[in-house]
Scaffold this active site. Structure first.
Site, PDB file in Angstrom:
ATOM      1  CB  CYS A  86      -2.559   1.268  -2.773  1.00 54.60           C
ATOM      2  SG  CYS A  86      -2.671   3.003  -3.197  1.00 54.60           S
ATOM      3  CG  ASN A  87      -8.779   1.518  -3.669  1.00 56.87           C
ATOM      4  OD1 ASN A  87      -9.727   0.876  -4.080  1.00 56.87           O
ATOM      5  ND2 ASN A  87      -8.418   1.483  -2.394  1.00 56.87           N
ATOM      6  CB  THR A  88      -3.976   5.668  -5.756  1.00 59.54           C
ATOM      7  OG1 THR A  88      -4.981   6.234  -4.903  1.00 59.54           O
ATOM      8  CG2 THR A  88      -3.462   6.730  -6.698  1.00 59.54           C
ATOM      9  CE1 TYR A  99       3.178   6.068  -2.967  1.00 61.34           C
ATOM     10  CE2 TYR A  99       2.198   4.247  -4.164  1.00 61.34           C
ATOM     11  CZ  TYR A  99       3.251   4.771  -3.459  1.00 61.34           C
ATOM     12  OH  TYR A  99       4.378   4.008  -3.249  1.00 61.34           O
ATOM     13  N   GLY A 100      -2.526   9.464  -3.842  1.00 56.85           N
ATOM     14  CA  GLY A 100      -3.763   9.962  -4.474  1.00 56.85           C
ATOM     15  C   GLY A 100      -3.605  11.172  -5.378  1.00 56.85           C
ATOM     16  CD  GLU A 156      -2.328   8.675   6.891  1.00 54.78           C
ATOM     17  OE1 GLU A 156      -1.341   8.876   7.604  1.00 54.78           O
ATOM     18  OE2 GLU A 156      -2.585   7.583   6.344  1.00 54.78           O
ATOM     19  CB  CYS A 184      -9.889   5.505  -0.864  1.00 52.81           C
ATOM     20  SG  CYS A 184      -8.476   6.189   0.024  1.00 52.81           S
ATOM     21  CB  THR A 185      -6.493   1.965   1.809  1.00 50.71           C
ATOM     22  OG1 THR A 185      -5.885   3.236   1.554  1.00 50.71           O
ATOM     23  CG2 THR A 185      -6.001   0.946   0.818  1.00 50.71           C
ATOM     24  CG  HIS A 186      -6.687   6.283   4.369  1.00 48.49           C
ATOM     25  ND1 HIS A 186      -5.849   5.632   3.493  1.00 48.49           N
ATOM     26  CD2 HIS A 186      -5.874   6.878   5.283  1.00 48.49           C
ATOM     27  CE1 HIS A 186      -4.593   5.834   3.852  1.00 48.49           C
ATOM     28  NE2 HIS A 186      -4.582   6.586   4.934  1.00 48.49           N
ATOM     29  CG  ASP A 240      -1.852   1.220   1.217  1.00 49.11           C
ATOM     30  OD1 ASP A 240      -2.482   1.466   0.172  1.00 49.11           O
ATOM     31  OD2 ASP A 240      -1.921   1.943   2.225  1.00 49.11           O
ATOM     32  CB  SER A 241       0.176   4.720  -0.933  1.00 48.38           C
ATOM     33  OG  SER A 241      -1.043   4.817  -0.218  1.00 48.38           O
TER      34      SER A 241
HETATM   35  N1  DGL Z   1      -3.935   3.956  -0.429  1.00 48.81           N
HETATM   36  C1  DGL Z   1      -4.566   5.023  -1.185  1.00 48.81           C
HETATM   37  C2  DGL Z   1      -5.755   4.457  -1.970  1.00 48.81           C
HETATM   38  O1  DGL Z   1      -6.327   3.456  -1.615  1.00 48.81           O
HETATM   39  C3  DGL Z   1      -5.017   6.161  -0.302  1.00 48.81           C
HETATM   40  C4  DGL Z   1      -3.882   6.940   0.326  1.00 48.81           C
HETATM   41  C5  DGL Z   1      -3.022   7.655  -0.697  1.00 48.81           C
HETATM   42  O2  DGL Z   1      -3.508   8.588  -1.369  1.00 48.81           O
HETATM   43  O3  DGL Z   1      -1.872   7.254  -0.821  1.00 48.81           O
HETATM   44  O4  DGL Z   1      -6.111   5.029  -2.974  1.00 48.81           O
END
Ligand code: DGL
Length: 264
Positions: free
Chosen positions: A68-70, A37-38, A147, A185-187, A5-6
Site C-alpha cells: 500500500c502506497n499510503t 487509508y488514503g 471499488e 496507488c494500488t488501485h 495492503d489497506s
Molecule cells: N492501498 C492504498 C494505496 O495504495 C489505496 C486504497 C486506500 O486508500 O486505502 O495508497
C-alpha cells in the site's frame, strides 16, 4: 513472504510478485474493514500498520512487503526499526520505475491524499535523481470508482481527466509538462487504459508493481533466501466482510480467489 495492503488493491502487487517469484509462498493481508487509508491521518495509518506487522510476526514469513502506497508513506521507516523481519515498501521501487522511464526528468505522481501529503514520492524521486522535476496530484475519486467496479466507464475516464490534464499543461514550457505518470496507488493500475488515453502517446505510464517485485527478488537472492523450485502455498486474508473484496480480486486475477476473514 507476507504482503500487506489497506484492502484489495495490493493484489496488483501480489500478482506481479507471484509472476516474478513463482516458487515463493505468499500470505496476503488486506485491512478491508478499515480501508480506505488514503484520507486518514498518518498517525492512524501507522497504528494500523503496526497491528498488521504483529499479525505477520505471528506467522511464518521471511519478508514483508507493504504493497500500500499510503501505508508505505506513513509507516515504512518507523516499522522497519520495530520489526525483526525485512520490510519492503512500494514508494522507492515506484520512484525508481518513474526515474528510469522519464527522458526529460519530468514526473507526475498520482496518489491518495495521504501519500501526497507525506511527500514520500517527491523525496524518493529526488533521492534517485536530484535534477528530476516531480509534481503530485491527489485523486480522491479514483479508489471509490475502482471499488465500485466502474473502471472502463465514462465516469472513470472523466475523473482521470480531471486529475491528469492539469499535470500535462500546468506551467508548461514544453507540452506535455510531464513525460511520465507514476501511478502511486494500488488501485490505479486498474485504470491504466484511462490514464494512457488521457495522457496520450508522448507520456509513459508506470507503477510500482514490477520494480517492487524486482526489489524483493534482489533482497531474497542477496541473502540466499529464495525458495527452491516447488509448488508454493498462497493464502489471502481480509479483515471485515469479504464479498466486495472477492469481486475486485476476481477482476485483478481473472479468476475466483479464496479469501479467509481475519482480525487485527
Ligand atoms: N492501498 C492504498 C494505496 O495504495 C489505496 C486504497 C486506500 O486508500 O486505502 O495508497
Amino acid at each position: 513472504m507476507g504482503v500487506f495492503d489497506s484492502g484489495v488493491g495490493g493484489l496488483t502487487v501480489l500478482k506481479e510478485l507471484r509472476r516474478q517469484l513463482p516458487s515463493e509462498t505468499t500470505i496476503y493481508l488486506g485491512d478491508e474493514a478499515r480501508m480506505p487509508y488514503g484520507p486518514r491521518a498518518q498517525a492512524e495509518v501507522l497504528d494500523f500498520v503496526r497491528q498488521a506487522m504483529r499479525w505477520f510476526a505471528a506467522r511464518d514469513c521471511k519478508l514483508i512487503v507493504i504493497a500500500c502506497n499510503t501505508a508505505t508513506s506513513a509507516a515504512l521507516e518507523t516499522v522497519r526499526d520495530e520489526v525483526s523481519l525485512p520490510v519492503i515498501g512500494v514508494v522507492r521501487p515506484g520512484a525508481a520505475a518513474a526515474v528510469a522511464a522519464s527522458q526529460r526528468r519530468a514526473i507526475g505522481v498520482l496518489a491518495t491524499v495521504g501519500t501526497v501529503r507525506s511527500g514520500a514520492y517527491v523525496r524518493a524521486v529526488r533521492d534517485l535523481d536530484p535534477f528530476a522535476d516531480c509534481v503530485q496530484q491527489a485523486c480522491p475519486k479514483l479508489v471509490p470508482i475502482v471499488e465500485a467496479g466502474k473502471a472502463g466507464t465514462p465516469e472513470a475516464l472523466a475523473a482521470v481527466k480531471e486529475y491528469v490534464e492539469p499535470l500535462l499543461s500546468e506551467g508548461a514550457v514544453v507540452t506535455p509538462a510531464v513525460d511520465t505518470l507514476l501511478l502511486g496507488c494500488t488501485h490505479y493500475p486498474l485504470l491504466r487504459e484511462e490514464f494512457s488515453k488521457v495522457a496520450g502517446p508522448g507520456v509513459r505510464v508506470v507503477d510500482s508493481a514490477t520494480t517492487t517485485a524486482l526489489a524483493v527478488r534482489e533482497v531474497l537472492a542477496s541473502h540466499h533466501l529464495l525458495a527452491s523450485p516447488t509448488v508454493p502455498r498462497h493464502e489471502v486474508y481480509a479483515t471485515g466482510p469479504t464479498q466486495r473484496f472477492k469481486q475486485v480480486a476476481r477482476t485483478i486475477f481473472g479468476e475466483d480467489v479464496d479469501v479467509s476473514e481475519t482480525q487485527l
